[in-house]
Write an enzyme that holds these catalytic residues in place. Sequence first.
Site, PDB file in Angstrom:
ATOM      1  N   HIS A  11       0.808  -1.222   0.000  1.00  0.00           N
ATOM      2  CA  HIS A  11       0.000   0.000   0.000  1.00  0.00           C
ATOM      3  C   HIS A  11       0.844   1.277   0.000  1.00  0.00           C
ATOM      4  O   HIS A  11       0.339   2.356  -0.278  1.00  0.00           O
ATOM      5  CB  HIS A  11      -0.999   0.008   1.172  1.00  0.00           C
ATOM      6  CG  HIS A  11      -0.401   0.212   2.523  1.00  0.00           C
ATOM      7  ND1 HIS A  11      -0.275  -0.804   3.445  1.00  0.00           N
ATOM      8  CD2 HIS A  11       0.077   1.322   3.144  1.00  0.00           C
ATOM      9  CE1 HIS A  11       0.252  -0.332   4.560  1.00  0.00           C
ATOM     10  NE2 HIS A  11       0.479   0.961   4.397  1.00  0.00           N
ATOM     11  N   ASP A  49       0.089  -7.733   1.374  1.00  0.00           N
ATOM     12  CA  ASP A  49       0.474  -6.331   1.549  1.00  0.00           C
ATOM     13  C   ASP A  49       1.993  -6.169   1.556  1.00  0.00           C
ATOM     14  O   ASP A  49       2.559  -5.452   2.366  1.00  0.00           O
ATOM     15  CB  ASP A  49      -0.130  -5.738   2.826  1.00  0.00           C
ATOM     16  CG  ASP A  49      -0.063  -4.215   2.837  1.00  0.00           C
ATOM     17  OD1 ASP A  49       0.108  -3.611   1.762  1.00  0.00           O
ATOM     18  OD2 ASP A  49      -0.166  -3.621   3.942  1.00  0.00           O
ATOM     19  N   SER A  56       4.828   2.721   7.975  1.00  0.00           N
ATOM     20  CA  SER A  56       4.391   1.605   7.140  1.00  0.00           C
ATOM     21  C   SER A  56       5.511   1.140   6.213  1.00  0.00           C
ATOM     22  O   SER A  56       6.117   1.930   5.487  1.00  0.00           O
ATOM     23  CB  SER A  56       3.184   2.044   6.300  1.00  0.00           C
ATOM     24  OG  SER A  56       2.620   0.956   5.632  1.00  0.00           O
TER      25      SER A  56
END
Length: 353
Positions: free
Chosen positions: A153, A183, A294
């Site tokens: 992402h 992911d 992230s």
Amino acid sequence: MDMTENLRPSGAHPTDQDRTSYAYGNAAYDGSTAYDGVAGGYPPPPPYAPTNNHRRAKRPVALLAAVALAAAVVGGGTATLVGQLNNGSAQATGFTGTVQGTTVSQSSKGTVSGVAEAVSPAIVEIGAASSAGKSTGSGVVITEDGEIVTNNHVISGAQQIEVTLSTGKTYTADVVGTDPDKDLALIKLRGASGLKTAALGDSSQVKVGDQVVAIGSPEGLTGTVTSGIISALDRDVTVAKDDSGSSDQGQGQGGGGQQWPFEFGGQQFNGDTGEKTTTYKALQTDASLNPGNSGGALINMDGEIIGINSAMYAPSSSAAGSGSSAGSVGLGFAIPVNTLKADLDTLRAGNNS
């Protein structure tokens, strides 16, 4: 006194005991044969070599003790060295003062500062530009020529990717492969060499309560270090699965206060995950994670990567009343590194799930 002199008293006679034959040299002696040059017929005593077994036996023990003492003074390795010597191993000579597979020194092992110093050079900031804007995330360098692991992402829908090393040097990167179901994504720097790499650990050995360190670029603050513990294992976390870049999940990692939307326990956090989602087992940690972490690293105290940070919960600020971020509350999640290791061949092959 001549050692070959007959010591039998004068006038003494042989006893009536049976004569016994003894082996001496290459001939048998039966007690009656006279030897040349020997008075009385008795052979000279055999020439026994002097022994010093008692003194020789002590020397290896003393040497071992000295070596073990020296090892204790230099690096605290006495137990390891003695154990290896007892097993006949010569591997003790290969000791270098570092934990194998990492660059955490023995003196800094188990400390946040030691882990940060060793691993920070392998953590990068990723800027991904698309038609929707620019997002900021983190990544982990796994090869010297610039392979970097991050979250899907973070780079989803990116038209241009720029990576900033801990030194401040920047590179352009290309997407090698993605796996939205997990992911995960793999990117590669252009023209990079000799980069500092991270060691991938074993997430199956992680236990609740283990100390961990998180390194990433929250809000664009490159190389930010936080610490905490593993709060839980095997949490089912659901995140958006979108390769088109139409969702906001990958586009809000920089400023602007947007978070990583995800689902946990049947509830949605940090916004709407959309219609396309994927669920994976995650490590839960209370180490502070914020937008920009992230794709960064969750690290054990040996300096090994045990997870890729992927989601965190940040309740909106009630004071602002506009849904702005209130920051980390110690509820973060990371993809176990064993999931990444099992997926590396697929990512390197350029497969996009």
